[in-house]
Design a protein around this motif. Structure first.
Motif, PDB file in Angstrom:
ATOM      1  N   MET A 191       9.102 125.254  23.402  1.00 29.18           N
ATOM      2  CA  MET A 191       9.296 123.806  23.377  1.00 29.18           C
ATOM      3  C   MET A 191       8.180 123.170  24.197  1.00 29.18           C
ATOM      4  SD  MET A 191      12.200 123.959  21.727  1.00 29.18           S
ATOM      5  CE  MET A 191      13.050 122.396  21.843  1.00 29.18           C
ATOM      6  N   ARG A 192       7.565 122.136  23.651  1.00 26.65           N
ATOM      7  CA  ARG A 192       6.448 121.473  24.336  1.00 26.65           C
ATOM      8  C   ARG A 192       6.880 120.102  24.842  1.00 26.65           C
ATOM      9  NH1 ARG A 192       1.950 124.469  23.269  1.00 26.65           N
ATOM     10  NH2 ARG A 192       2.082 125.870  21.466  1.00 26.65           N
ATOM     11  N   HIS A 193       6.407 119.794  26.057  1.00 28.91           N
ATOM     12  CA  HIS A 193       6.717 118.509  26.695  1.00 28.91           C
ATOM     13  C   HIS A 193       8.225 118.256  26.633  1.00 28.91           C
ATOM     14  CE1 HIS A 193       2.469 117.351  27.130  1.00 28.91           C
ATOM     15  NE2 HIS A 193       2.311 118.018  25.998  1.00 28.91           N
ATOM     16  N   PHE A 194       8.948 119.135  27.277  1.00 27.56           N
ATOM     17  CA  PHE A 194      10.402 119.161  27.177  1.00 27.56           C
ATOM     18  C   PHE A 194      11.026 118.927  28.554  1.00 27.56           C
ATOM     19  CE2 PHE A 194      14.575 121.084  26.414  1.00 27.56           C
ATOM     20  CZ  PHE A 194      14.860 120.615  25.133  1.00 27.56           C
ATOM     21  N   ASN A 195      12.145 118.221  28.570  1.00 21.82           N
ATOM     22  CA  ASN A 195      12.858 117.949  29.816  1.00 21.82           C
ATOM     23  C   ASN A 195      13.985 118.939  30.029  1.00 21.82           C
ATOM     24  OD1 ASN A 195      11.556 115.195  29.288  1.00 21.82           O
ATOM     25  ND2 ASN A 195      12.500 114.886  31.289  1.00 21.82           N
ATOM     26  N   ILE A 196      14.094 119.432  31.267  1.00 20.25           N
ATOM     27  CA  ILE A 196      15.294 120.140  31.718  1.00 20.25           C
ATOM     28  C   ILE A 196      15.883 119.266  32.813  1.00 20.25           C
ATOM     29  CG2 ILE A 196      16.254 122.205  32.787  1.00 20.25           C
ATOM     30  CD1 ILE A 196      14.027 123.816  31.594  1.00 20.25           C
ATOM     31  N   GLY A 197      16.972 118.574  32.483  1.00 21.18           N
ATOM     32  CA  GLY A 197      17.473 117.555  33.393  1.00 21.18           C
ATOM     33  C   GLY A 197      16.453 116.437  33.497  1.00 21.18           C
ATOM     34  N   HIS A 198      16.153 116.011  34.724  1.00 21.33           N
ATOM     35  CA  HIS A 198      15.195 114.924  34.915  1.00 21.33           C
ATOM     36  C   HIS A 198      13.764 115.423  35.055  1.00 21.33           C
ATOM     37  CE1 HIS A 198      16.141 116.369  38.980  1.00 21.33           C
ATOM     38  NE2 HIS A 198      14.959 115.918  39.327  1.00 21.33           N
ATOM     39  N   LYS A 199      13.558 116.748  35.048  1.00 21.91           N
ATOM     40  CA  LYS A 199      12.215 117.301  35.204  1.00 21.91           C
ATOM     41  C   LYS A 199      11.583 117.566  33.836  1.00 21.91           C
ATOM     42  CE  LYS A 199      13.008 119.539  39.686  1.00 21.91           C
ATOM     43  NZ  LYS A 199      12.946 120.811  40.443  1.00 21.91           N
ATOM     44  N   ARG A 200      10.339 117.152  33.701  1.00 25.42           N
ATOM     45  CA  ARG A 200       9.611 117.334  32.443  1.00 25.42           C
ATOM     46  C   ARG A 200       8.605 118.463  32.598  1.00 25.42           C
ATOM     47  NH1 ARG A 200       8.644 114.787  27.696  1.00 25.42           N
ATOM     48  NH2 ARG A 200       6.527 114.690  26.859  1.00 25.42           N
ATOM     49  N   TYR A 201       8.609 119.376  31.632  1.00 25.13           N
ATOM     50  CA  TYR A 201       7.717 120.529  31.672  1.00 25.13           C
ATOM     51  C   TYR A 201       6.820 120.511  30.435  1.00 25.13           C
ATOM     52  CZ  TYR A 201      10.975 122.305  35.183  1.00 25.13           C
ATOM     53  OH  TYR A 201      11.757 122.449  36.298  1.00 25.13           O
ATOM     54  N   LYS A 202       5.586 120.982  30.631  1.00 21.79           N
ATOM     55  CA  LYS A 202       4.661 121.061  29.515  1.00 21.79           C
ATOM     56  C   LYS A 202       5.123 122.097  28.500  1.00 21.79           C
ATOM     57  CE  LYS A 202      -0.259 121.584  28.460  1.00 21.79           C
ATOM     58  NZ  LYS A 202      -1.609 121.858  29.021  1.00 21.79           N
ATOM     59  N   LEU A 203       5.629 123.228  29.009  1.00 19.27           N
ATOM     60  CA  LEU A 203       6.120 124.296  28.137  1.00 19.27           C
ATOM     61  C   LEU A 203       7.471 124.789  28.627  1.00 19.27           C
ATOM     62  CD1 LEU A 203       2.912 126.490  27.638  1.00 19.27           C
ATOM     63  CD2 LEU A 203       3.937 124.967  25.958  1.00 19.27           C
ATOM     64  N   VAL A 204       8.386 125.002  27.701  1.00 18.40           N
ATOM     65  CA  VAL A 204       9.706 125.542  28.013  1.00 18.40           C
ATOM     66  C   VAL A 204      10.033 126.617  26.985  1.00 18.40           C
ATOM     67  CG1 VAL A 204      12.187 125.042  28.038  1.00 18.40           C
ATOM     68  CG2 VAL A 204      10.604 123.468  29.161  1.00 18.40           C
ATOM     69  N   ALA A 205      10.503 127.769  27.461  1.00 14.89           N
ATOM     70  CA  ALA A 205      10.981 128.826  26.555  1.00 14.89           C
ATOM     71  C   ALA A 205      12.461 128.581  26.277  1.00 14.89           C
ATOM     72  CB  ALA A 205      10.769 130.195  27.180  1.00 14.89           C
ATOM     73  N   LYS A 206      12.816 128.641  25.007  1.00 17.89           N
ATOM     74  CA  LYS A 206      14.205 128.406  24.603  1.00 17.89           C
ATOM     75  C   LYS A 206      14.743 129.652  23.916  1.00 17.89           C
ATOM     76  CE  LYS A 206      17.077 125.267  21.843  1.00 17.89           C
ATOM     77  NZ  LYS A 206      17.061 124.201  20.825  1.00 17.89           N
ATOM     78  N   MET A 207      15.835 130.186  24.435  1.00 16.33           N
ATOM     79  CA  MET A 207      16.493 131.331  23.825  1.00 16.33           C
ATOM     80  C   MET A 207      17.866 130.878  23.332  1.00 16.33           C
ATOM     81  SD  MET A 207      17.662 135.025  25.436  1.00 16.33           S
ATOM     82  CE  MET A 207      16.014 135.684  25.628  1.00 16.33           C
ATOM     83  N   ASP A 208      18.041 130.882  22.015  1.00 16.14           N
ATOM     84  CA  ASP A 208      19.315 130.516  21.401  1.00 16.14           C
ATOM     85  C   ASP A 208      20.115 131.776  21.096  1.00 16.14           C
ATOM     86  OD1 ASP A 208      18.861 127.787  21.418  1.00 16.14           O
ATOM     87  OD2 ASP A 208      17.942 127.781  19.431  1.00 16.14           O
TER      88      ASP A 208
END
Length: 384
Positions: free
Chosen positions: A292-309
């Motif tokens: 995930m690119r430019h993604f928020n976890i809570g109020h923090k925004r990250y350039k890259l996030v790994a998502k495991m479904d």
């Protein structure tokens, strides 16, 4: 193009790349010139695949495409609030704005550009929900720590008194009662410790999340009691994440085991006239990874996030239960302890991540979101 103009375009691209708003730029033929990372995430397409393609390859909403064409012909902007669009079987609520851009910097002074902006309303709701979930989790942990202190002290006294009493008793039948007291005091102490979760600080290192899921696969192979098939859908481009590997393994294992239990118990809870059809349906769990690119976890925004479904096709979780699913001692199963998901959320949050849950009958998804430390330099893309 001279150096000064090039720097201006590169700066403009950097600004657009870091916007929360999804932005799409079209030429006068309605071909895609540029799409920013937020639009890639929203529309589920990569810039490399959609650039120079017609808008019909990007959007399937014919009414919206017609509105874009009308803006090009009439030179009048178009705006619509709270429009529902369908993207890859997902219903999204967005505000849409389409406007014409004319610039003297273009080679053809009569050439036109169309700028489409999508502001996803669901995203703001998700961020608000995640912030509430994180705040709720911290409140529960503080409450549990306070409760643990109040419970463990008297339990220690009860256990010690039972041990002293046991030494004075001569009758073996009477010592059985003191042993019951000691065993139950130990059981309650262990329960409180499990509710608190791990107290040690995470031992973080670079982790390949696919090696974690493969480790979970090997652990589940030993359990032959559940007729559940596990499938994997990996994105091999995901870089390593900074995480405690044991924490991640335990969290994934807790979620997968919960899913397997829900799948195997649905037959027991089904009416007799449905049990045959349910037993014929393949029980599946799928572990899917995506970037995930430019993604928020809570109020923090990250350039890259790994998502495991972690996806199962079980009976689903009721809506009112989804709101409380990560609270300790909350369970929808008669034999459940209600601690597996609470512990999983605690392990992930200690490492800066978060677990989300979305469920309906036949499709329950637990999403583990893990921030990625990315220091790579991304190449610029021209959109002129």
């Amino acid at each position: 193009m001279n150096s000064s103009k090039r720097q201006q375009y590169e700066f403009a691209e950097t600004v657009l790349d870091n916007l929360n708003t999804a932005v799409v730029l079209l030429d006068s033929q309605l071909n895609v010139l540029y799409i920013n990372p937020s639009a890639e995430m929203l529309l589920g397409v990569s810039s490399n695949k959609i650039t120079s393609k017609p808008i019909s390859k990007l959007l399937t909403d014919e009414a919206l495409i017609t509105a874009v064409k009308d803006t090009l012909l009439s030179n009048h902007p178009f705006t619509q609030r709270e429009r529902i669009i369908l993207i890859n079987d997902r219903r999204l609520t967005v505000d849409i704005s389409v406007q014409l851009i004319l610039s003297e910097n273009m080679p053809d002074k009569n050439d036109k550009r169309l700028l489409i902006e999508f502001s996803q309303l669901d995203r703001h709701l998700r961020i608000s929900r995640e912030e509430n979930l994180l705040a709720q989790h911290e409140t529960i942990r503080a409450l549990l720590r306070s409760m643990a202190h109040e419970v463990k002290n008297p339990l220690g006294g009860i256990r010690g008194a039972a041990q002293l009493l046991e030494r004075e008793l001569k009758n073996s039948e009477q010592t059985e009662y003191t042993q019951v007291i000691i065993d139950e005091a130990d059981r309650l102490k262990n329960l409180v410790n499990r509710m608190l979760g791990p107290n040690a600080r995470p031992n973080q290192t670079l982790v390949n999340i696919h090696s974690v899921s493969e480790r979970v696969r090997s652990l589940l192979k030993a359990d032959k009691s559940r007729d559940v098939n596990i499938y994997f859908d990996y994105d091999p481009s995901i870089p390593e994440v900074t995480f405690d590997p044991e924490h991640l393994i335990q969290a994934v294992l807790n979620i997968v085991r919960n899913a397997a239990q829900a799948l195997t118990e649905q037959d027991k809870n089904s009416p007799l006239n449905e049990s045959h059809s349910n037993s014929e349906q393949e029980k599946t769990i799928t572990i899917k990874t995506r970037i995930m690119r430019h993604f928020n976890i809570g109020h923090k925004r990250y350039k890259l996030v790994a998502k495991m479904d972690i996806i199962d096709n079980g009976p689903g979780i009721s809506e009112h239960m989804q709101e409380r699913i990560f609270m300790p001692l909350i369970t929808g199963r008669a034999e459940g302890t209600g601690l597996g998901l609470s512990i999983a959320q605690s392990l992930i949050s200690q490492n800066g991540g978060l677990i989300e849950c979305h469920s309906k009958p036949g499709n329950t998804v637990f999403s583990i979101l893990l921030p990625i430390n990315d220091n790579s330099n991304k190449p610029h893309r021209s959109f002129t």
